[in-house]
Motif scaffolding. Structure first.
Motif, mmCIF file in Angstrom:
data_model
loop_
_atom_site.group_PDB
_atom_site.id
_atom_site.type_symbol
_atom_site.label_atom_id
_atom_site.label_comp_id
_atom_site.label_asym_id
_atom_site.label_seq_id
_atom_site.Cartn_x
_atom_site.Cartn_y
_atom_site.Cartn_z
ATOM 1 N N GLU A 1 0.833 -1.210 0.000
ATOM 2 C CA GLU A 1 0.000 0.000 0.000
ATOM 3 C C GLU A 1 0.865 1.256 0.000
ATOM 4 O O GLU A 1 0.585 2.214 -0.722
ATOM 5 C CB GLU A 1 -0.922 0.000 1.208
ATOM 6 C CG GLU A 1 -2.019 -1.022 1.152
ATOM 7 C CD GLU A 1 -2.799 -1.109 2.449
ATOM 8 O OE1 GLU A 1 -4.016 -1.356 2.355
ATOM 9 O OE2 GLU A 1 -2.218 -0.926 3.527
ATOM 10 N N VAL A 2 1.903 1.262 0.818
ATOM 11 C CA VAL A 2 2.800 2.416 0.877
ATOM 12 C C VAL A 2 3.508 2.602 -0.463
ATOM 13 O O VAL A 2 3.603 3.717 -0.979
ATOM 14 C CB VAL A 2 3.817 2.255 2.029
ATOM 15 C CG1 VAL A 2 4.856 3.359 1.994
ATOM 16 C CG2 VAL A 2 3.103 2.239 3.369
ATOM 17 N N TYR A 3 3.981 1.507 -1.043
ATOM 18 C CA TYR A 3 4.676 1.575 -2.327
ATOM 19 C C TYR A 3 3.742 2.113 -3.420
ATOM 20 O O TYR A 3 4.125 2.986 -4.203
ATOM 21 C CB TYR A 3 5.196 0.189 -2.712
ATOM 22 C CG TYR A 3 5.940 0.153 -4.022
ATOM 23 C CD1 TYR A 3 7.271 0.522 -4.091
ATOM 24 C CD2 TYR A 3 5.303 -0.232 -5.198
ATOM 25 C CE1 TYR A 3 7.966 0.494 -5.295
ATOM 26 C CE2 TYR A 3 5.982 -0.261 -6.402
ATOM 27 C CZ TYR A 3 7.313 0.104 -6.440
ATOM 28 O OH TYR A 3 7.992 0.082 -7.631
ATOM 29 N N ALA A 4 2.519 1.613 -3.477
ATOM 30 C CA ALA A 4 1.561 2.053 -4.494
ATOM 31 C C ALA A 4 1.198 3.524 -4.313
ATOM 32 O O ALA A 4 1.091 4.272 -5.295
ATOM 33 C CB ALA A 4 0.305 1.182 -4.456
ATOM 34 N N ALA A 5 1.015 3.953 -3.069
ATOM 35 C CA ALA A 5 0.675 5.358 -2.821
ATOM 36 C C ALA A 5 1.833 6.267 -3.210
ATOM 37 O O ALA A 5 1.633 7.324 -3.817
ATOM 38 C CB ALA A 5 0.312 5.553 -1.355
ATOM 39 N N ALA A 6 3.061 5.881 -2.865
ATOM 40 C CA ALA A 6 4.226 6.697 -3.219
ATOM 41 C C ALA A 6 4.397 6.772 -4.726
ATOM 42 O O ALA A 6 4.694 7.838 -5.277
ATOM 43 C CB ALA A 6 5.483 6.129 -2.563
ATOM 44 N N LEU A 7 4.202 5.669 -5.409
ATOM 45 C CA LEU A 7 4.347 5.648 -6.858
ATOM 46 C C LEU A 7 3.273 6.502 -7.532
ATOM 47 O O LEU A 7 3.558 7.261 -8.457
ATOM 48 C CB LEU A 7 4.278 4.208 -7.362
ATOM 49 C CG LEU A 7 4.724 3.958 -8.780
ATOM 50 C CD1 LEU A 7 6.203 4.309 -8.930
ATOM 51 C CD2 LEU A 7 4.500 2.509 -9.152
ATOM 52 N N ALA A 8 2.036 6.392 -7.045
ATOM 53 C CA ALA A 8 0.947 7.191 -7.625
ATOM 54 C C ALA A 8 1.148 8.678 -7.343
ATOM 55 O O ALA A 8 0.878 9.527 -8.199
ATOM 56 C CB ALA A 8 -0.391 6.726 -7.065
ATOM 57 N N MET A 9 1.643 9.003 -6.156
ATOM 58 C CA MET A 9 1.829 10.398 -5.785
ATOM 59 C C MET A 9 3.028 11.014 -6.518
ATOM 60 O O MET A 9 3.027 12.201 -6.824
ATOM 61 C CB MET A 9 2.023 10.499 -4.273
ATOM 62 C CG MET A 9 1.599 11.815 -3.697
ATOM 63 S SD MET A 9 1.737 11.835 -1.922
ATOM 64 C CE MET A 9 0.127 11.230 -1.472
ATOM 65 N N GLU A 10 4.012 10.191 -6.809
ATOM 66 C CA GLU A 10 5.224 10.674 -7.460
ATOM 67 C C GLU A 10 4.956 11.201 -8.864
ATOM 68 O O GLU A 10 5.623 12.130 -9.325
ATOM 69 C CB GLU A 10 6.229 9.520 -7.526
ATOM 70 C CG GLU A 10 7.594 9.892 -8.012
ATOM 71 C CD GLU A 10 8.550 8.732 -7.895
ATOM 72 O OE1 GLU A 10 9.750 9.000 -7.880
ATOM 73 O OE2 GLU A 10 8.102 7.572 -7.831
ATOM 74 N N HIS A 11 3.961 10.668 -9.541
ATOM 75 C CA HIS A 11 3.687 11.040 -10.926
ATOM 76 C C HIS A 11 2.533 12.028 -11.060
ATOM 77 O O HIS A 11 1.830 12.023 -12.076
ATOM 78 C CB HIS A 11 3.404 9.781 -11.755
ATOM 79 C CG HIS A 11 4.578 8.863 -11.816
ATOM 80 N ND1 HIS A 11 5.716 9.161 -12.514
ATOM 81 C CD2 HIS A 11 4.815 7.669 -11.236
ATOM 82 C CE1 HIS A 11 6.591 8.202 -12.381
ATOM 83 N NE2 HIS A 11 6.067 7.276 -11.600
ATOM 84 N N ARG A 12 2.337 12.848 -10.059
ATOM 85 C CA ARG A 12 1.279 13.866 -10.086
ATOM 86 C C ARG A 12 1.864 15.228 -9.750
ATOM 87 O O ARG A 12 2.926 15.329 -9.163
ATOM 88 C CB ARG A 12 0.180 13.541 -9.076
ATOM 89 C CG ARG A 12 -0.563 12.274 -9.396
ATOM 90 C CD ARG A 12 -1.594 11.993 -8.343
ATOM 91 N NE ARG A 12 -2.230 10.711 -8.610
ATOM 92 C CZ ARG A 12 -3.530 10.522 -8.607
ATOM 93 N NH1 ARG A 12 -4.333 11.518 -8.337
ATOM 94 N NH2 ARG A 12 -4.030 9.335 -8.867
ATOM 95 N N ARG B 1 9.591 10.629 -0.524
ATOM 96 C CA ARG B 1 10.937 10.115 -0.247
ATOM 97 C C ARG B 1 10.943 9.192 0.962
ATOM 98 O O ARG B 1 11.579 8.126 0.945
ATOM 99 C CB ARG B 1 11.910 11.273 -0.026
ATOM 100 C CG ARG B 1 12.317 11.973 -1.296
ATOM 101 C CD ARG B 1 13.468 12.927 -1.071
ATOM 102 N NE ARG B 1 13.244 13.914 -0.032
ATOM 103 C CZ ARG B 1 12.590 15.063 -0.191
ATOM 104 N NH1 ARG B 1 12.090 15.373 -1.377
ATOM 105 N NH2 ARG B 1 12.448 15.900 0.802
ATOM 106 N N ALA B 2 10.226 9.564 2.024
ATOM 107 C CA ALA B 2 10.178 8.724 3.231
ATOM 108 C C ALA B 2 9.471 7.400 2.955
ATOM 109 O O ALA B 2 9.885 6.345 3.454
ATOM 110 C CB ALA B 2 9.480 9.479 4.362
ATOM 111 N N ALA B 3 8.406 7.433 2.165
ATOM 112 C CA ALA B 3 7.683 6.205 1.841
ATOM 113 C C ALA B 3 8.544 5.282 0.996
ATOM 114 O O ALA B 3 8.588 4.072 1.231
ATOM 115 C CB ALA B 3 6.383 6.545 1.100
#
Length: 109
Positions: free
Chosen positions: A7-18, A71-73
């Motif tokens: 969940e953390v990985y998916a949220a960080a990845l989705a947030m990174e590209h916005r 970055r922390a995630a």
């Protein structure tokens, strides 16, 4: 229940590209909060704290706090030992599939 590494990985990845607005919208959608640390100063001068999925970070403004959360995630995901050898993503115990709902009857062998 704490958030899983996936969940953390998916949220960080989705947030990174916005962009900043998309990051703030996704943060709210996922149940996170972003608030000024010191409420007695104007919003444009306040330092911000972002809390999402058990990770809390601070930044000098909202965009930097959102970037610091990403970055922390990503760092918390890198610290886990269970990884896939092909792309180094966190290993999923369900091989990418969601667990069955508890109400679904399963045949016993």
């Amino acid at each position: 229940m704490p958030a899983s590494v996936q969940e953390v990985y998916a949220a960080a990845l989705a947030m990174e590209h916005r962009g900043v607005f998309g990051r703030a919208t996704l943060l709210r959608t996922l149940g996170g909060t972003a608030r000024p640390i010191t409420p007695d100063v104007p919003v444009y001068e306040a330092h911000w704290r972002v809390d999402l999925l058990g990770i809390s970070v601070d930044g000098i403004d909202l965009p930097s706090a959102l970037s610091a959360w990403i970055r922390a995630a990503r760092m918390s995901c890198r610290l886990t030992r269970a990884r896939r050898a092909t792309d180094w993503r966190p290993d999923c115990p369900y091989n990418g599939q969601a667990p069955l709902p508890p109400s679904l009857p399963v045949a016993e062998a």
